[in-house]
Design a protein around this motif. Sequence first.
Motif, PDB file in Angstrom:
ATOM      1  N   GLY A 119      -3.136  30.991 119.433  1.00 26.88           N
ATOM      2  CA  GLY A 119      -3.696  30.874 118.085  1.00 26.88           C
ATOM      3  C   GLY A 119      -5.203  30.861 118.098  1.00 26.88           C
ATOM      4  O   GLY A 119      -5.861  31.488 117.253  1.00 26.88           O
ATOM      5  N   GLU A 120      -5.798  30.165 119.070  1.00 25.95           N
ATOM      6  CA  GLU A 120      -7.257  30.104 119.148  1.00 25.95           C
ATOM      7  C   GLU A 120      -7.846  31.471 119.436  1.00 25.95           C
ATOM      8  O   GLU A 120      -8.908  31.821 118.910  1.00 25.95           O
ATOM      9  CB  GLU A 120      -7.670  29.113 120.237  1.00 25.95           C
ATOM     10  CG  GLU A 120      -7.477  27.657 119.837  1.00 25.95           C
ATOM     11  CD  GLU A 120      -7.991  26.715 120.894  1.00 25.95           C
ATOM     12  OE1 GLU A 120      -7.404  26.687 121.989  1.00 25.95           O
ATOM     13  OE2 GLU A 120      -8.978  26.007 120.615  1.00 25.95           O
ATOM     14  N   GLN A 121      -7.179  32.246 120.293  1.00 22.99           N
ATOM     15  CA  GLN A 121      -7.678  33.587 120.602  1.00 22.99           C
ATOM     16  C   GLN A 121      -7.629  34.494 119.373  1.00 22.99           C
ATOM     17  O   GLN A 121      -8.553  35.291 119.150  1.00 22.99           O
ATOM     18  CB  GLN A 121      -6.851  34.190 121.743  1.00 22.99           C
ATOM     19  CG  GLN A 121      -7.131  33.554 123.096  1.00 22.99           C
ATOM     20  CD  GLN A 121      -6.176  34.043 124.175  1.00 22.99           C
ATOM     21  OE1 GLN A 121      -5.002  34.346 123.911  1.00 22.99           O
ATOM     22  NE2 GLN A 121      -6.663  34.126 125.403  1.00 22.99           N
ATOM     23  N   VAL A 122      -6.569  34.369 118.586  1.00 23.94           N
ATOM     24  CA  VAL A 122      -6.478  35.157 117.358  1.00 23.94           C
ATOM     25  C   VAL A 122      -7.627  34.803 116.427  1.00 23.94           C
ATOM     26  O   VAL A 122      -8.296  35.673 115.864  1.00 23.94           O
ATOM     27  CB  VAL A 122      -5.135  34.932 116.652  1.00 23.94           C
ATOM     28  CG1 VAL A 122      -5.151  35.556 115.259  1.00 23.94           C
ATOM     29  CG2 VAL A 122      -4.002  35.532 117.465  1.00 23.94           C
ATOM     30  N   LEU A 123      -7.879  33.506 116.264  1.00 25.82           N
ATOM     31  CA  LEU A 123      -8.964  33.090 115.376  1.00 25.82           C
ATOM     32  C   LEU A 123     -10.318  33.544 115.902  1.00 25.82           C
ATOM     33  O   LEU A 123     -11.208  33.902 115.121  1.00 25.82           O
ATOM     34  CB  LEU A 123      -8.958  31.573 115.202  1.00 25.82           C
ATOM     35  CG  LEU A 123      -7.990  31.014 114.165  1.00 25.82           C
ATOM     36  CD1 LEU A 123      -8.207  29.523 113.998  1.00 25.82           C
ATOM     37  CD2 LEU A 123      -8.154  31.704 112.819  1.00 25.82           C
ATOM     38  N   ALA A 124     -10.498  33.536 117.213  1.00 26.03           N
ATOM     39  CA  ALA A 124     -11.757  34.007 117.793  1.00 26.03           C
ATOM     40  C   ALA A 124     -11.971  35.480 117.480  1.00 26.03           C
ATOM     41  O   ALA A 124     -13.087  35.906 117.150  1.00 26.03           O
ATOM     42  CB  ALA A 124     -11.761  33.770 119.299  1.00 26.03           C
ATOM     43  N   LYS A 125     -10.897  36.262 117.554  1.00 24.27           N
ATOM     44  CA  LYS A 125     -11.019  37.684 117.240  1.00 24.27           C
ATOM     45  C   LYS A 125     -11.231  37.890 115.740  1.00 24.27           C
ATOM     46  O   LYS A 125     -11.966  38.793 115.332  1.00 24.27           O
ATOM     47  CB  LYS A 125      -9.776  38.437 117.738  1.00 24.27           C
ATOM     48  CG  LYS A 125      -9.712  38.506 119.264  1.00 24.27           C
ATOM     49  CD  LYS A 125      -8.541  39.314 119.757  1.00 24.27           C
ATOM     50  CE  LYS A 125      -8.477  39.325 121.286  1.00 24.27           C
ATOM     51  NZ  LYS A 125      -9.642  40.002 121.906  1.00 24.27           N
ATOM     52  N   TYR A 126     -10.603  37.048 114.945  1.00 24.99           N
ATOM     53  CA  TYR A 126     -10.838  37.118 113.501  1.00 24.99           C
ATOM     54  C   TYR A 126     -12.303  36.801 113.186  1.00 24.99           C
ATOM     55  O   TYR A 126     -12.933  37.481 112.378  1.00 24.99           O
ATOM     56  CB  TYR A 126      -9.920  36.140 112.772  1.00 24.99           C
ATOM     57  CG  TYR A 126     -10.220  36.026 111.294  1.00 24.99           C
ATOM     58  CD1 TYR A 126      -9.708  36.958 110.392  1.00 24.99           C
ATOM     59  CD2 TYR A 126     -11.035  35.008 110.793  1.00 24.99           C
ATOM     60  CE1 TYR A 126      -9.987  36.873 109.041  1.00 24.99           C
ATOM     61  CE2 TYR A 126     -11.317  34.922 109.448  1.00 24.99           C
ATOM     62  CZ  TYR A 126     -10.795  35.846 108.574  1.00 24.99           C
ATOM     63  OH  TYR A 126     -11.097  35.760 107.231  1.00 24.99           O
TER      64      TYR A 126
END
Length: 433
Positions: free
Chosen positions: A179-186
Motif C-alpha cells: 500500500g505504501e508503494q502504491v501511495l508513493a507512486k501516486y
Amino acid sequence: MKLKSTFLALGAVLLAGYVQAQDGWNWPADPAQEAKARELNAAYTDYMKSDQFIEATKPLNWLLVNVPNLNESLYINGVNIYKGAADKTEDAAQKLVYQDSVMAIYDKREELFDNAPKWIENKAYFGYQFFKNDKERVGGVIEDFERAIELNGNINHQLVAAYFNLIYLNNAYNKAYTGEQVLAKYDMASELLNKSEAEGKDVTSSRSLLEQVLINMELINCDFIENTMGPKLAADPTNLEIADQIFKYSVQYKCFSSSSFLAALELKDSTNPTFATSQVRAMRYMAAGDFEKAQPVLEKALTLAETDKQKGEIQMELAKVHTQAGRKSAARTAARDAAALDPELNASAYSLIGDLYMSSFNDCRGGESRAKDYSIFIAAHAAYQRAGNSSGMSQARSRFPSKEELFTEGLQPGGSISTGCWVGETVTLATRD
C-alpha cells in the motif's frame, strides 16, 4: 473512466507526420545491394503514404534486417507502419506480432542511435495501448514510463493517469506493490501534474482521472490511514505533505475519529489555519471532553469565520464550553450571540439558557423568599418558551411557586420580581397550580 478517449486524442498527436528524409544515409557499398535498398526504401515509403501499412511491412522488414543502420527514418516511420498494420489486421496473433515489432523497433533504435529521451514517452504510450491487460508484460510498460520520467523529468500530463492505471493493473494482476508503494507512486504522479500545472497546462481532467484510479483501487480505508499513514506522520510530525494526505483521505473516506486525523488536523491548523480546520479541531477536542483545549481553538475559528452563520456556529460551541466550565453568564452571552447571528440556532441557544437557569437553583437560592428563589424557574420557562421547547417549559412550570407560597409572602400572580443572582432578570410571577 475516460482514459480511452483521452489517450486516443493523444495518440493522434504522437502519430502525426511521417519522416520523409533524414541526414546520414548509409547506403550499402555493394551496388546491387544499394539498388535493392533504394528500391525497397521507395516501396515501403509509397505504401506508407497510401496507408497500406501491412504491405509496407514487407519491404521495411528487409531493410531493418539487411541494412539496419541505413537511416533513423526507418525506425521513426517503422513505428507508424507496424502500429498501422496492427490496427488493420483482424488476426489476433498477427496483431500481436505487429505490436511486438513496434516495441522491437524502439529497442533497436536505442541500440543504434542512443537517443531514448526523444521517443521513450511514445514507446511507453504504445506499450500502454498494446499491453495494459497483459499480466506478463504490464510491468515492462511501467518501466518504460518510469524511464521516460527519469530521463525527461516529466511526461505529457495526459499520460499520467495512464501510468498510474498501469500501477493499478499490475497490482491487480500480480500483487506487485505494498500500500505504501502504491501511495508513493501516486504521490509521484501527482507531483508530475503539479509540474505541468506550473508550466501553464490545464491538468484538471488528468488529476480527476488520477484520483479516480486511486479510488478504484480500494486501497485506502480508515485502518490504512491510521496504521500505515499515521506512523509516518508520527515519525515526522512536522511533515505537512503527509499531514495533507492524511487529512484529505480522512475527509474523503470519513475517518474522523482516528488519532492520525487529529494529528494531521492539528499540524494543518497550527501551520495554515482556516475556519474549517479550527472548527473541526475544536469539535474533536470537545468530543473527547477536553473543553479547555477546545476554547482557544474556537476563539481562533471565530476570527476566521466569514459569515454570520459560521460565527453563530462557533458562538454556540463556545456557549457549551463555558457551560462545561461553569461559566454560566459567559455561556448565556455566547448563546444569545449565536441566536442573534443565526436565527436557526434560536431553539438550541435558548434551550441551553433555560438549562443554565434550571441548574442554578442551588447556586442562587437565598432561603429568605421562596417566591424569589423559585422565580429562576419562571425565567427558565421564558427561555424554553422562546426556544419552542415544550418539554423544558413543562419541567420549569412544575417548579414555579404555588399560590399559597405567593400569598404567604403578600405576592400574587402577575406581579414582578427580580431573580437576582447571576441570572439578573425581572420576571412576571406565575404559579404552578
